[in-house]
Design a protein around this motif. Structure first.
Motif, PDB file in Angstrom:
ATOM      1  N   SER A   1      -2.396   6.467  -2.779  1.00 44.89           N
ATOM      2  CA  SER A   1      -0.753   6.473  -2.527  1.00 44.89           C
ATOM      3  C   SER A   1      -0.110   5.719  -1.137  1.00 44.89           C
ATOM      4  CB  SER A   1      -0.505   7.613  -2.256  1.00 44.89           C
ATOM      5  OG  SER A   1       0.064   8.066  -3.902  1.00 44.89           O
ATOM      6  N   LEU A   2       1.258   4.160  -1.101  1.00 48.27           N
ATOM      7  CA  LEU A   2       1.124   4.119  -0.024  1.00 48.27           C
ATOM      8  C   LEU A   2       2.466   3.865  -0.080  1.00 48.27           C
ATOM      9  CD1 LEU A   2      -1.107   1.092   0.817  1.00 48.27           C
ATOM     10  CD2 LEU A   2      -1.098   3.409   2.063  1.00 48.27           C
ATOM     11  N   ARG A   3       3.509   3.728   1.182  1.00 54.83           N
ATOM     12  CA  ARG A   3       5.267   3.601   1.097  1.00 54.83           C
ATOM     13  C   ARG A   3       4.745   2.278   2.282  1.00 54.83           C
ATOM     14  NH1 ARG A   3      10.362   6.830   3.312  1.00 54.83           N
ATOM     15  NH2 ARG A   3       8.880   7.209   5.245  1.00 54.83           N
ATOM     16  N   LEU A   4       5.417   1.557   1.532  1.00 58.55           N
ATOM     17  CA  LEU A   4       5.495  -0.044   1.838  1.00 58.55           C
ATOM     18  C   LEU A   4       7.727  -0.009   2.622  1.00 58.55           C
ATOM     19  CD1 LEU A   4       4.301  -2.316  -0.417  1.00 58.55           C
ATOM     20  CD2 LEU A   4       3.379  -0.794   1.470  1.00 58.55           C
ATOM     21  N   SER A   5       7.464  -0.487   3.761  1.00 60.93           N
ATOM     22  CA  SER A   5       8.875  -0.770   4.469  1.00 60.93           C
ATOM     23  C   SER A   5       9.412  -1.774   4.288  1.00 60.93           C
ATOM     24  CB  SER A   5       9.092   0.299   5.308  1.00 60.93           C
ATOM     25  OG  SER A   5       8.632   1.655   5.174  1.00 60.93           O
ATOM     26  N   CYS A   6      10.717  -1.845   4.648  1.00 65.45           N
ATOM     27  CA  CYS A   6      11.546  -3.842   4.989  1.00 65.45           C
ATOM     28  C   CYS A   6      12.336  -2.887   5.871  1.00 65.45           C
ATOM     29  CB  CYS A   6      11.686  -4.140   3.557  1.00 65.45           C
ATOM     30  SG  CYS A   6      12.947  -5.245   3.435  1.00 65.45           S
ATOM     31  N   VAL A   7      12.266  -3.477   6.652  1.00 64.75           N
ATOM     32  CA  VAL A   7      13.444  -3.091   7.307  1.00 64.75           C
ATOM     33  C   VAL A   7      14.530  -4.392   7.462  1.00 64.75           C
ATOM     34  CG1 VAL A   7      13.872  -3.073   9.964  1.00 64.75           C
ATOM     35  CG2 VAL A   7      12.652  -1.785   9.069  1.00 64.75           C
ATOM     36  N   ALA A   8      15.841  -4.689   7.510  1.00 64.47           N
ATOM     37  CA  ALA A   8      16.245  -6.135   7.277  1.00 64.47           C
ATOM     38  C   ALA A   8      17.141  -6.302   9.008  1.00 64.47           C
ATOM     39  CB  ALA A   8      17.358  -5.760   6.433  1.00 64.47           C
ATOM     40  N   TYR A   9      17.084  -7.178   9.180  1.00 63.80           N
ATOM     41  CA  TYR A   9      17.895  -7.636  10.861  1.00 63.80           C
ATOM     42  C   TYR A   9      18.695  -8.269  10.166  1.00 63.80           C
ATOM     43  CZ  TYR A   9      13.541  -4.533  12.434  1.00 63.80           C
ATOM     44  OH  TYR A   9      12.875  -4.056  12.803  1.00 63.80           O
ATOM     45  N   GLY A  10      19.971  -8.456  10.935  1.00 64.69           N
ATOM     46  CA  GLY A  10      20.763  -8.661  10.736  1.00 64.69           C
ATOM     47  C   GLY A  10      22.033  -8.574  10.406  1.00 64.69           C
ATOM     48  N   ARG A  11      23.470  -8.701  10.518  1.00 66.67           N
ATOM     49  CA  ARG A  11      24.332  -8.097   9.249  1.00 66.67           C
ATOM     50  C   ARG A  11      24.799  -8.381   8.216  1.00 66.67           C
ATOM     51  NH1 ARG A  11      29.244  -8.897  13.598  1.00 66.67           N
ATOM     52  NH2 ARG A  11      28.410 -10.867  14.492  1.00 66.67           N
TER      53      ARG A  11
ATOM     54  N   GLY B   1      19.237   0.102   7.212  1.00 62.17           N
ATOM     55  CA  GLY B   1      19.115  -1.063   6.885  1.00 62.17           C
ATOM     56  C   GLY B   1      17.274  -1.039   6.081  1.00 62.17           C
ATOM     57  N   THR B   2      16.684  -0.063   5.527  1.00 63.65           N
ATOM     58  CA  THR B   2      15.390   0.278   5.175  1.00 63.65           C
ATOM     59  C   THR B   2      15.429  -0.012   4.098  1.00 63.65           C
ATOM     60  OG1 THR B   2      14.697   0.633   7.223  1.00 63.65           O
ATOM     61  CG2 THR B   2      12.692   0.849   5.797  1.00 63.65           C
ATOM     62  N   VAL B   3      14.411  -0.830   3.127  1.00 62.77           N
ATOM     63  CA  VAL B   3      14.675  -0.513   1.560  1.00 62.77           C
ATOM     64  C   VAL B   3      12.964  -0.171   1.780  1.00 62.77           C
ATOM     65  CG1 VAL B   3      14.095  -1.494  -0.625  1.00 62.77           C
ATOM     66  CG2 VAL B   3      15.928  -2.246   0.681  1.00 62.77           C
ATOM     67  N   TYR B   4      12.263   1.173   0.696  1.00 65.28           N
ATOM     68  CA  TYR B   4      10.879   1.298   0.835  1.00 65.28           C
ATOM     69  C   TYR B   4       9.965   1.070  -0.891  1.00 65.28           C
ATOM     70  CZ  TYR B   4      12.906   4.626   4.773  1.00 65.28           C
ATOM     71  OH  TYR B   4      13.264   4.544   5.703  1.00 65.28           O
TER      72      TYR B   4
ATOM     73  N   PHE C   1      22.652  -9.021   5.833  1.00 63.24           N
ATOM     74  CA  PHE C   1      21.840  -8.081   4.661  1.00 63.24           C
ATOM     75  C   PHE C   1      22.781  -7.116   4.400  1.00 63.24           C
ATOM     76  CE2 PHE C   1      18.534 -10.537   3.768  1.00 63.24           C
ATOM     77  CZ  PHE C   1      17.533 -10.782   5.909  1.00 63.24           C
ATOM     78  N   ALA C   2      23.845  -6.532   5.009  1.00 67.40           N
ATOM     79  CA  ALA C   2      24.755  -5.600   4.578  1.00 67.40           C
ATOM     80  C   ALA C   2      25.435  -5.835   3.039  1.00 67.40           C
ATOM     81  CB  ALA C   2      25.963  -5.844   5.499  1.00 67.40           C
ATOM     82  N   ALA C   3      25.563  -7.302   2.569  1.00 71.23           N
ATOM     83  CA  ALA C   3      25.833  -8.132   1.812  1.00 71.23           C
ATOM     84  C   ALA C   3      24.546  -8.105   0.288  1.00 71.23           C
ATOM     85  CB  ALA C   3      26.624  -8.629   1.605  1.00 71.23           C
ATOM     86  N   TYR C   4      23.489  -7.640   0.776  1.00 68.77           N
ATOM     87  CA  TYR C   4      22.200  -8.636   0.510  1.00 68.77           C
ATOM     88  C   TYR C   4      21.547  -7.466  -0.244  1.00 68.77           C
ATOM     89  CZ  TYR C   4      22.351 -13.312   2.042  1.00 68.77           C
ATOM     90  OH  TYR C   4      23.513 -14.016   2.585  1.00 68.77           O
ATOM     91  N   ALA C   5      20.890  -7.398  -2.024  1.00 64.70           N
ATOM     92  CA  ALA C   5      20.548  -6.899  -2.634  1.00 64.70           C
ATOM     93  C   ALA C   5      18.664  -7.020  -2.163  1.00 64.70           C
ATOM     94  CB  ALA C   5      20.343  -6.613  -4.294  1.00 64.70           C
ATOM     95  N   ILE C   6      17.759  -6.143  -1.692  1.00 64.18           N
ATOM     96  CA  ILE C   6      16.407  -5.977  -1.139  1.00 64.18           C
ATOM     97  C   ILE C   6      15.615  -6.333  -2.168  1.00 64.18           C
ATOM     98  CG2 ILE C   6      14.820  -6.123   0.485  1.00 64.18           C
ATOM     99  CD1 ILE C   6      17.192  -5.910   2.676  1.00 64.18           C
ATOM    100  N   ASN C   7      14.886  -6.494  -2.706  1.00 61.09           N
ATOM    101  CA  ASN C   7      13.241  -6.085  -3.491  1.00 61.09           C
ATOM    102  C   ASN C   7      12.673  -6.345  -3.418  1.00 61.09           C
ATOM    103  OD1 ASN C   7      15.637  -5.731  -5.127  1.00 61.09           O
ATOM    104  ND2 ASN C   7      16.349  -7.372  -5.954  1.00 61.09           N
TER     105      ASN C   7
END
Length: 123
Positions: free
Chosen positions: A17-27, A77-80, A29-35
């Motif tokens: 197993s692994l867990r990937l992280s994606c950190v979104a920098y910038g205001r 602000g993180t998607v996993y 991105f509050a309105a974005y879907a991150i996939n």
């Protein structure tokens, strides 16, 4: 400045197993879907997993369904992407990407992309 930064990739054995992280920098991105997408050597980039903006609905490629889970921590602000029971065919560079509209499975719908993180699954 808006930026997506992935981390968590590495070398793992089949079944691991692994867990990937994606950190979104910038205001913005509050309105974005991150996939998540991935690109294997010699292949085109493909859709992996998506979550709608509200976080209520999730979508997965058939090849990862039941093994991968997308989740989001709005406070940080993180998607996993939790990846279990990994297989050699999961070997790829994994990218997170952000969009506000359009088909979640199409690359052309996304405005921002991370630099990618390598996942290698050995036998």
């Amino acid at each position: 400045q808006e930026q997506l930064v992935e981390s968590g990739g590495g070398l793992v054995k089949t079944g691991g197993s692994l867990r990937l992280s994606c950190v979104a920098y910038g205001r913005r991105f509050a309105a974005y879907a991150i996939n998540w997408f991935r690109q294997a050597p010699g292949k085109e980039r493909e859709f992996v997993a998506a979550m709608n903006w509200s976080g209520v609905s999730t979508y997965y490629a058939d090849s990862v369904k039941g093994r991968f889970t997308i989740s989001r921590d709005n406070a940080n602000g993180t998607v996993y992407l939790q990846m279990n029971n990994l297989k050699p065919e999961d070997t790829a560079v994994y990218y997170c990407a952000a969009r506000t509209k359009g088909d979640y499975s199409r690359e052309s719908s996304y405005e921002y992309w991370g630099q990618g993180t390598q996942v290698t699954v050995s036998l």
